[in-house]
Scaffold this motif. Structure first.
Motif, short mmCIF file in Angstrom:
data_model
loop_
_atom_site.label_atom_id
_atom_site.label_comp_id
_atom_site.label_asym_id
_atom_site.label_seq_id
_atom_site.Cartn_x
_atom_site.Cartn_y
_atom_site.Cartn_z
N ALA A 1 0.84 -1.19 0.00
CA ALA A 1 0.00 0.00 0.00
C ALA A 1 0.88 1.24 0.00
CB ALA A 1 -0.91 0.01 1.23
N PRO A 2 0.37 2.35 -0.53
CA PRO A 2 1.11 3.61 -0.46
C PRO A 2 0.95 4.24 0.92
CG PRO A 2 -0.96 3.96 -1.59
CD PRO A 2 -0.90 2.50 -1.28
N ALA A 3 2.02 4.81 1.43
CA ALA A 3 1.90 5.52 2.70
C ALA A 3 0.88 6.64 2.58
CB ALA A 3 3.26 6.09 3.11
N GLN A 4 0.83 7.26 1.40
CA GLN A 4 -0.14 8.32 1.16
C GLN A 4 -1.40 7.68 0.57
OE1 GLN A 4 2.93 8.06 -0.09
NE2 GLN A 4 4.03 10.00 -0.08
N GLY A 5 -2.39 7.44 1.41
CA GLY A 5 -3.64 6.88 0.93
C GLY A 5 -4.09 5.65 1.69
N PHE A 6 -3.18 4.95 2.39
CA PHE A 6 -3.57 3.74 3.12
C PHE A 6 -4.46 4.10 4.30
CE2 PHE A 6 -2.81 0.86 6.73
CZ PHE A 6 -3.23 -0.34 6.17
N GLY A 7 -5.53 3.33 4.47
CA GLY A 7 -6.42 3.48 5.61
C GLY A 7 -6.56 2.16 6.33
N THR B 1 -2.52 7.44 9.87
CA THR B 1 -1.80 7.30 8.61
C THR B 1 -0.41 6.74 8.89
OG1 THR B 1 -1.01 9.59 8.74
CG2 THR B 1 -3.04 9.18 7.49
N ILE B 2 0.16 6.12 7.90
CA ILE B 2 1.49 5.53 8.04
C ILE B 2 2.50 6.65 8.27
CG2 ILE B 2 3.30 4.25 6.84
CD1 ILE B 2 1.09 2.73 5.38
N PRO B 3 3.35 6.53 9.28
CA PRO B 3 4.32 7.60 9.56
C PRO B 3 5.31 7.79 8.41
CG PRO B 3 4.13 6.07 11.42
CD PRO B 3 3.42 5.44 10.26
N ALA B 4 5.87 8.99 8.35
CA ALA B 4 6.89 9.29 7.34
C ALA B 4 8.10 8.39 7.54
CB ALA B 4 7.29 10.75 7.43
#
Length: 851
Positions: free
Chosen positions: A607-613, A649-652
């Motif tokens: 999954a993308p870190a930007q967009g995963f829920g 959200t997934i951390p940076a």
């Protein structure tokens, strides 16, 4: 037709092809009707009595699709190239001209040293143009039929000079199609060297000698391959710029600096270009425009070197030399050689730069901090510093041939040194505030310091049916990416199609319409754990066939793509160029391996870190992980019992993460809501609907009907663990009277919602309708009347009375209708219908006849 510079009566001198002057008795004359006849060589007669700007020459050139209009002075640079002011006709057909955009690269431009747009840039690449060059170069599309005449119409009123004087409005007939190049010669190696009329003939001879020196090593197949592909070298004048070369004119970048040449490749017909000032190595001239900016750097060897690699080596059927060069470049890159130099910007520049070094025609710098040059600038130094690359170039270039004059004198070699540094990654950051709906993306792959992007056009000569290739990173991206259902849908930003796996080996986008039900259009971005130094790369794996997008060959401009096993795909990066602009650094989507666990259940998703829920427990990688008798309490990081918030959200800087499901005993009762009946009645029949929810799973929903405290009807639905369900039932046959429905829901842990009641009444008896007796009310009998009255009664309330569909007055429990005659109250001669309804929906219908 061709125009050639005449040297000595049409003779061939030193290999230089020349031609006699065209038979021409004078300039073209202005016709009496106002049309202007153009000479066979493109010249136009000057009207000495006209003060405004005038056209001196018109032609369409053969080498590329350009209309050229020469003026006698500077004219408005935008008006002079505007298709709104200029019309080119081929017979009766209008040729489509390309307009010049207000900003950015352009195929249409006005060449003039006083071009104001170019002068406003730091580069000012037209400053050196000669005072007598005022050229409207206008690109066209489509084809020209040589059997039909070319006619040019110019709206002179819209084109003015710097003083505001307008040009003539005129039609120019007989416009010729001519060669841009007026002189050429063939080198011993079979390479054409060509130029326009502003280049000295001796310059071509010197340029040809340098080409032959560069290709002097026999037995490589390089020269033969280049000759077979029509490679040539275009020399342009010292007072010209590289963009006048027809093959290099497209996409003129107004901000690009004043280069002294460009390399040839298969995309520009293998035309390399070089400035006359560098060929002659001009230095110290009082006219600085005649001096080369690179007095110790042979730009011809460098730029022609691009064609040597891209065509002479890489177009050979036998890829031995190509593989050997790639191995040399890979060794240099991975061992940290040539740090902070232009050579290491990509493999093409590596080849071109080391070509100049091989011939001792490269400038040097005292250290390794210049960013372009280094202390290594001679063949001898190359052998010591990078022996692998030296060994390769020794197989393709001569070691016993020096460059001819004026490049026979090597560049100064004062500085020396050996320095290596591991290659640094380009500056990259994770994209923030990504909008998958509107942002523009670039799909990038990195190869030994070079970055390439997927571009939306065919261009692989080995696979002409493929509609995408990679190209050197440029521009701002050409794709939209949507994140749907845990995968990416990649679409052309111009709406021309959706990236789709059309088979197990082929991909395409052009003309493919979006189909949300087609898994071939969905791609998973799978993180590649083997590249720890780059958190942004991953494989693009097709959801339908599980195969990965891969380059069909070594990374390089023009290479197309195919599909392969998932783990063997090319490593791609998804740059959100919209966010790059906003953040100031190249901003990328971060692919993450997300491991999910719940007891014995486990799954890993990409999954993308930007967009995963956080996923629903009922849909974890397509499976339902819910448990009987337990309540899902959320997700937590592995090793923690603290539930993550719903908007987590997934951390940076995270490339992999583990999540565990939390569970708790189910002590919460479900919720139950009565949807129907919604009104207390009276009802003729009872439609029951109860909606229930529970976060651990429902067992059953019950709705019982009571009269006076006594159960008269039980209804229920077994649910079997669903978290939301509806119970519906229709109860009929109830006697008239008052009732209650008692409803509740029970979950699988045995928790029961509070029992709730709702009171309603039942009226199952239809209204009574009787004929009123007596002459005052009714005349007639046995269903046929001249006038008739009805007595109407109901246990509760009358809702409506209609006669032939016409509403009658009604009130409460009685609504008599008196003295019905034909023509009154909606009645008619013949058959009539009286319909009486009560509020419970019970209906009585009476049919009678009026005469």
């Amino acid at each position: 037709m061709k125009r050639r510079r005449t040297l000595v009566g049409g003779l061939t001198i030193g290999g230089l092809v020349v031609a006699s002057a065209l038979a021409w008795t004078g300039p073209a004359a202005v016709a009496a009707d106002g049309d202007v006849a153009v000479g066979a060589d493109g010249t136009v007669q000057i009207d000495t009595g006209f003060d405004g700007p005038q056209v001196t020459e018109v032609r369409v050139i053969n080498e590329a699709k350009y209309l050229e209009i020469y003026w006698d002075r500077y004219v408005d640079e935008n008006a002079a190239v505007s298709p709104g002011n200029i019309t080119l006709r081929n017979g009766d057909r209008t040729i489509s001209l390309r307009a010049k955009p207000a900003q950015g690269g352009t195929d249409t431009i006005f060449f003039d040293k006083d071009n104001r747009q170019i002068a406003a840039t730091a580069a000012n690449s037209m400053a050196r143009l000669p005072e007598d060059l005022h050229l409207s170069s206008i690109a066209y599309t489509g084809t020209i039929d040589p059997s039909l005449p070319l006619t040019l119409e110019i709206n002179g009123a819209a084109i003015a000079d710097a003083a505001g004087n307008a040009a003539k409005t005129a039609t120019y007939t007989g416009v010729p199609k001519l060669d841009y190049y007026t002189q050429s010669l063939m080198t011993g190696a079979g390479i054409e060297v060509k130029a326009g009329e502003r280049v000295g003939a001796t310059t071509l001879t010197k340029a040809a000698a340098q080409v032959d020196a560069q290709l002097a090593h026999s037995g490589t197949g390089i020269a033969a391959t280049m000759a077979a592909n029509g490679c040539s070298l275009a020399v342009y004048g010292s007072r010209e710029n590289a963009y006048l070369v027809p093959e290099h004119r497209g996409g003129y970048n107004p901000t690009m600096y004043d280069v002294e040449g460009y390399g040839g490749n298969m995309w520009n017909n293998c035309v390399s270009s070089i400035s006359e000032r560098n060929v002659l190595r001009t230095r110290g001239d009082a006219n600085t425009f005649l001096n080369t900016a690179y007095p110790n750097e042979n730009i011809l060897v460098h730029e022609f070197g691009h064609a040597v690699l891209s065509v002479g080596i890489e177009e050979q059927a036998d890829q031995t030399l190509s593989d050997a060069f790639f191995a040399a470049y890979e060794n240099a890159y991975t061992t940290g050689r040539w740090p902070n130099t232009y050579a290491m910007s990509n493999r093409d520049e590596f080849f071109a730069t080391l070509s100049a070094i091989w011939f001792d025609n490269m400038a040097e710098k005292p250290d390794w901090n210049d960013g372009v040059r280094s202390p290594i600038n001679t063949r001898a130094e190359l052998k010591e510093y990078d022996p692998v690359s030296y060994a390769f170039f020794a197989t393709i270039y001569p070691d016993d041939v020096a460059m001819p004059s004026p490049w026979d004198v090597p560049a100064p070699d004062i500085h020396h040194g050996d320095f290596r540094q591991e290659p640094a990654q380009p500056a990259r950051v994770g994209a923030t505030d990504v909008d998958y709906g509107t942002d523009i993306f670039r799909i990038v792959t990195a190869s030994l310091g070079s970055e390439y992007q997927i571009d939306r056009y065919a261009g692989d000569p080995d696979h002409p049916s493929r509609d995408m290739v990679i190209w050197f990173r440029w521009g701002g991206g050409v794709w939209n990416i949507a994140y749907e259902g845990g995968g990416f849908v990649i679409s052309a930003s111009d709406g021309s199609g959706v990236l789709t796996a059309v088979s197990d080996t082929e991909v395409a986008y052009r003309g493919v319409a979006r189909d949300a039900s087609d898994p071939r259009q969905t791609w998973t971005f799978a993180a590649d754990a083997s590249t720890a130094a780059n958190e942004y790369d991953g494989h693009l794996v097709n959801r339908a066939n599980g195969r990965s997008l891969v380059l069909d060959g070594r990374a390089g401009s023009g290479v197309s793509m195919t599909l392969t096993d998932a783990a063997a795909g090319t490593r791609w990066m998804l740059e959100d160029t919209t966010r790059t602009t906003a953040q100031g650094t190249s901003a990328y989507v971060v692919p993450v391996k997300v491991s999910l666990a719940s007891g014995d259940e486990s799954a890993t998703v990409d999954a993308p870190a930007q967009g995963f829920g956080l996923p629903s427990i009922t849909d974890v990688a397509g499976k339902d992980w819910s448990r009987t008798g337990e309540r899902f309490a959320g997700w937590a990081l592995a090793g923690s019992t603290e539930p993550l918030p719903a908007d987590w959200t997934i951390p940076a800087d995270t490339t992999s993460i583990e999540l565990v499901a939390l569970w708790a005993p189910d002590t919460s009762a479900p919720g139950a809501v009565l949807v129907s009946p919604a009104a207390a009645g009276p009802l003729s029949a009872v439609a029951i609907q109860v909606d229930a929810t529970d976060d651990a799973g429902l067992a059953r929903i019950v709705a019982d009907v009571y009269k006076g405290g006594k159960l008269v009807k039980r209804t229920l639905t077994e649910v079997d663990g669903a978290m939301a369900a509806s119970h519906t039932a229709t109860v009929t046959g109830l006697a008239d009277g008052d009732y209650t429905v008692r409803y509740s829901a029970t979950d699988e842990a045995g928790n029961v919602s509070p029992t709730t009641t709702f009171a309603f009444s039942v009226d199952g008896t239809a209204p009574t309708v009787k004929i009123k007796k007596g002459a005052a009310f009714t005349t007639g009998h046995d269903g046929t009347y001249t006038a008739v009255s009805f007595r109407i009664r109901d246990n509760d309330r009358i809702a409506s009375v209609t006669l032939n569909g016409v509403e009658q007055e009604s009130a409460a429990g009685k609504s008599d209708v008196d003295r019905i005659r034909a023509g009154e109250l909606g009645a008619q001669l013949g058959e009539n219908v009286l319909v009486v309804s009560d509020v419970a929906g019970n209906t009585t219908e009476v049919v009678f006849t009026l005469e």
